[in-house]
Design a protein around this motif. Sequence first.
Motif, PDB file in Angstrom:
ATOM      1  N   TYR A   1       0.663  -1.399   0.079  1.00 14.07           N
ATOM      2  CA  TYR A   1       0.043   0.102   0.085  1.00 14.07           C
ATOM      3  C   TYR A   1       0.842   1.377  -0.059  1.00 14.07           C
ATOM      4  O   TYR A   1       0.285   2.377  -0.460  1.00 14.07           O
ATOM      5  CB  TYR A   1      -1.106   0.012   1.332  1.00 14.07           C
ATOM      6  CG  TYR A   1      -2.088  -0.990   1.042  1.00 14.07           C
ATOM      7  CD1 TYR A   1      -2.454  -1.882   0.132  1.00 14.07           C
ATOM      8  CD2 TYR A   1      -2.701  -0.988   2.243  1.00 14.07           C
ATOM      9  CE1 TYR A   1      -3.367  -2.723  -0.170  1.00 14.07           C
ATOM     10  CE2 TYR A   1      -3.852  -1.856   2.210  1.00 14.07           C
ATOM     11  CZ  TYR A   1      -4.052  -2.933   1.200  1.00 14.07           C
ATOM     12  OH  TYR A   1      -5.243  -3.667   1.059  1.00 14.07           O
TER      13      TYR A   1
ATOM     14  N   ASN B   1       0.869   4.019  -2.655  1.00 11.32           N
ATOM     15  CA  ASN B   1       0.574   3.312  -4.218  1.00 11.32           C
ATOM     16  C   ASN B   1      -0.881   3.400  -4.468  1.00 11.32           C
ATOM     17  O   ASN B   1      -1.612   2.816  -4.160  1.00 11.32           O
ATOM     18  CB  ASN B   1       1.063   1.778  -3.848  1.00 11.32           C
ATOM     19  CG  ASN B   1       2.488   1.621  -4.183  1.00 11.32           C
ATOM     20  OD1 ASN B   1       3.020   2.265  -4.968  1.00 11.32           O
ATOM     21  ND2 ASN B   1       2.799   0.174  -3.862  1.00 11.32           N
ATOM     22  N   GLU B   2      -1.166   4.620  -5.076  1.00  8.87           N
ATOM     23  CA  GLU B   2      -2.580   5.036  -5.104  1.00  8.87           C
ATOM     24  C   GLU B   2      -3.329   3.717  -5.933  1.00  8.87           C
ATOM     25  O   GLU B   2      -4.500   3.608  -5.679  1.00  8.87           O
ATOM     26  CB  GLU B   2      -2.588   6.311  -5.748  1.00  8.87           C
ATOM     27  CG  GLU B   2      -2.075   7.489  -4.848  1.00  8.87           C
ATOM     28  CD  GLU B   2      -2.737   8.729  -5.210  1.00  8.87           C
ATOM     29  OE1 GLU B   2      -3.579   9.000  -5.968  1.00  8.87           O
ATOM     30  OE2 GLU B   2      -2.134   9.646  -4.634  1.00  8.87           O
ATOM     31  N   CYS B   3      -2.772   3.189  -7.041  1.00 12.50           N
ATOM     32  CA  CYS B   3      -3.444   2.113  -7.695  1.00 12.50           C
ATOM     33  C   CYS B   3      -4.063   0.985  -6.769  1.00 12.50           C
ATOM     34  O   CYS B   3      -4.884   0.650  -6.925  1.00 12.50           O
ATOM     35  CB  CYS B   3      -2.708   1.705  -8.840  1.00 12.50           C
ATOM     36  SG  CYS B   3      -1.176   1.017  -8.472  1.00 12.50           S
TER      37      CYS B   3
ATOM     38  N   ASN C   1      -6.156   3.120  -3.255  1.00 11.75           N
ATOM     39  CA  ASN C   1      -7.203   4.156  -3.718  1.00 11.75           C
ATOM     40  C   ASN C   1      -8.515   4.129  -2.862  1.00 11.75           C
ATOM     41  O   ASN C   1      -8.867   5.240  -2.166  1.00 11.75           O
ATOM     42  CB  ASN C   1      -7.596   4.262  -5.247  1.00 11.75           C
ATOM     43  CG  ASN C   1      -7.664   5.641  -5.612  1.00 11.75           C
ATOM     44  OD1 ASN C   1      -7.675   6.562  -4.923  1.00 11.75           O
ATOM     45  ND2 ASN C   1      -8.283   5.720  -6.709  1.00 11.75           N
ATOM     46  N   HIS C   2      -9.009   2.850  -2.627  1.00 14.02           N
ATOM     47  CA  HIS C   2     -10.328   2.688  -1.948  1.00 14.02           C
ATOM     48  C   HIS C   2     -10.238   3.205  -0.347  1.00 14.02           C
ATOM     49  O   HIS C   2     -11.354   3.310   0.161  1.00 14.02           O
ATOM     50  CB  HIS C   2     -10.616   1.140  -2.035  1.00 14.02           C
ATOM     51  CG  HIS C   2      -9.822   0.147  -1.424  1.00 14.02           C
ATOM     52  ND1 HIS C   2      -8.519   0.066  -1.915  1.00 14.02           N
ATOM     53  CD2 HIS C   2      -9.984  -0.656  -0.287  1.00 14.02           C
ATOM     54  CE1 HIS C   2      -8.002  -0.825  -1.261  1.00 14.02           C
ATOM     55  NE2 HIS C   2      -8.575  -1.172  -0.331  1.00 14.02           N
TER      56      HIS C   2
ATOM     57  N   LEU D   1      -8.085   5.694   0.682  1.00 17.79           N
ATOM     58  CA  LEU D   1      -7.640   6.931   0.985  1.00 17.79           C
ATOM     59  C   LEU D   1      -8.636   8.087   1.061  1.00 17.79           C
ATOM     60  O   LEU D   1      -9.590   7.996   0.293  1.00 17.79           O
ATOM     61  CB  LEU D   1      -6.581   7.601  -0.388  1.00 17.79           C
ATOM     62  CG  LEU D   1      -5.384   6.451  -0.366  1.00 17.79           C
ATOM     63  CD1 LEU D   1      -4.483   6.912  -1.567  1.00 17.79           C
ATOM     64  CD2 LEU D   1      -4.535   6.391   0.979  1.00 17.79           C
TER      65      LEU D   1
ATOM     66  N   ILE E   1      -3.681  13.665   1.986  1.00 22.92           N
ATOM     67  CA  ILE E   1      -4.252  12.354   1.744  1.00 22.92           C
ATOM     68  C   ILE E   1      -3.775  11.662   3.009  1.00 22.92           C
ATOM     69  O   ILE E   1      -2.537  11.511   2.942  1.00 22.92           O
ATOM     70  CB  ILE E   1      -3.817  11.804   0.388  1.00 22.92           C
ATOM     71  CG1 ILE E   1      -4.291  12.666  -1.016  1.00 22.92           C
ATOM     72  CG2 ILE E   1      -4.267  10.597   0.021  1.00 22.92           C
ATOM     73  CD1 ILE E   1      -6.006  12.577  -1.116  1.00 22.92           C
TER      74      ILE E   1
END
Length: 649
Positions: A474, A482-484, A487-488, A490, A497
Amino acid sequence: MKQNNNGDSAANIQNSLKQYTVTFLPFDISIDVPAGTSVLDAIKKAQLPIKATCGGKGTCGECLIRIISGSYRPRPGTKLSQQVISRGYSLACNTQINDHLTIELPQFQELTIQGTHNSVFFENRKHQLSGIYKLNPLVKSIDVQLPVPNLEENYSDLTRIKRALRKMSGIETVRCSYPVLQTLASTLRKNRWQVSIVLSKFGDSWLIIDIRSPKAQDRIYGIACDIGTTTVALQVIDLSNGKICYSVSSYNQQLKCGEDIISRINYARTPDRLTELQHLVVLTVNTLIRSTTEKLEISPQDIYLASIAGNTTMMHLLLHLDPRYIREEPYTPTFNQIDLISARDIGLNIHPDARVHLAPAVGSYLGGDITAGLLCTPVPGDDHQISAFIDIGTNGELVIGNREWLLGCACSAGPAFEGQGIQCGMPAAEGAIEQVSFEKSGSIRYKVIGNTKPKGLCGSGLIDLLAELFIHDYIDRYGKFNECKVNHKLVETDSGIGFLIEEAENCYWGKNLTIAEKDIANLIRTKAAIYSAISLMLKYIGINSSQINAFYIAGGFGKHLNIENAIRIGLFPDMPRENFHYLGNSSLVGACLMLMADENRKLVNDIAEKMTYIELNSEPGYMNEYTGALFLPHTEMGLFPTVKSIIKR
Ligand code: FES
């Protein structure tokens, strides 16, 4: 407690002429203020510590108070959730006084000590201590029945006592304190010549420091205290049997003057501020003494001995000594070791003639908390093996060695693992998440101290969280999301963020519990400072981590420090896990050992004298080591083979 939101202008004018009494807990300090005064102004008027970074604008949320009794009117627009307000919490800057109020300052309330040490703890670890676990304190109480004077035997009252002590206990050399002498005649006659005598040992002689009614014989107590930059912990010990009666801790009230040692030293630049810092630390200790003695239903006057451990700066501030030279080259403290002082010298609220022993320091950045802590490990007594001891608090201190030699160093790690400077951080107290794990499903499991709704994360929880974020990809090796992947999870936070640990409705403060990239960066800097100190010390000595027989870890992380996770984030070297031993607050345990047996007081002085301090900051390789450690777990993955294999999998 009730909220009063109805206004009436005539009543308001009348009300504004009124004075109300406000009592602040845990200090139990009351002041009178005019109606309409804000609680923040009242706190300042009472000269009590409160954090208020936004200056009373209602935006920082730091001036949290809890109204225990009385009606009050929070101004609209408060940052707090309705759920928190309904429990009596309010912001001091947003609350007007229109009634007699009792207000608690939660920031300075007692904290639950995690891993509290009791007599069983010592019994189980006897073999691991270099200090001895037996009762031989510097004070004792002896009951005597004196012969009633008559015309044939009309020698003095004091001679009568000395003869009785010699006969009953073989004590040859006895002196008497002046305060005892002043009331001696009346005390003996009032108690019909049967009294309990409290004696304090000085070398080969004994000093009478109190004479009491014989019923008081069993009431002879001592306190052991660890004065940390962030928290202060205290234990009351029954010196008649060695039993630990009660343990308590709280934030150091000096916190309002700066979070770390350097800012306290800077704050103490003027005589007034030095006095303020001394007053605040003594106030912290006295508040803990009062709360423990009340709970135990004993008098603070029955405490006749104190043993205190703390870093060099804290000991200077306790003794009202200017600490400036600690941080100015060539870094010379005013003292490392001093003789015993008395409670009245520093204002401790125990028996005024109680003697206070401070654990000796080695230098400016290696203090009595470390020498006392070493008493709880076998390191200074080991004949053959080399072991390491590290204490992670607001600073990190490391000692490596054995019976022959001890080398120590310090690094300014910062208080992140004590929960300071991290938005979701807190000390290991009730409401702190102390263990975290991520499920395969993506949900987060955690354990909260006291089984309440979570308020934040303590050191062990933060280490777990950082390790889980990293191992689950993460965050990357720089600590960036690792936003990809994540993401869910954040969300927006006050610091940008952040990763959502728990939703607002399930949290004690009624707002999302999150960790932002800024906090992760702070944790990585802290772990890098600690790891680079370990690595550099090993290089300095010319050994590697596999040659360290055992690694003893102290600090207020919480009860469940997960060594595996600490290695995964690169805080400790990748060594066999069974070589690590977590001790909890070793400074407090060491202070306790010094209190219980005079032999430990001598031993801790020997430890301090044997130790050599290494100044790491001036070592040429320090910056390289530190920069290399600013990654998870490290730039050189080869140093962490077990972590590398997990990441591969
Ligand atoms: Fe910042 Fe009250 S002082 S919220």
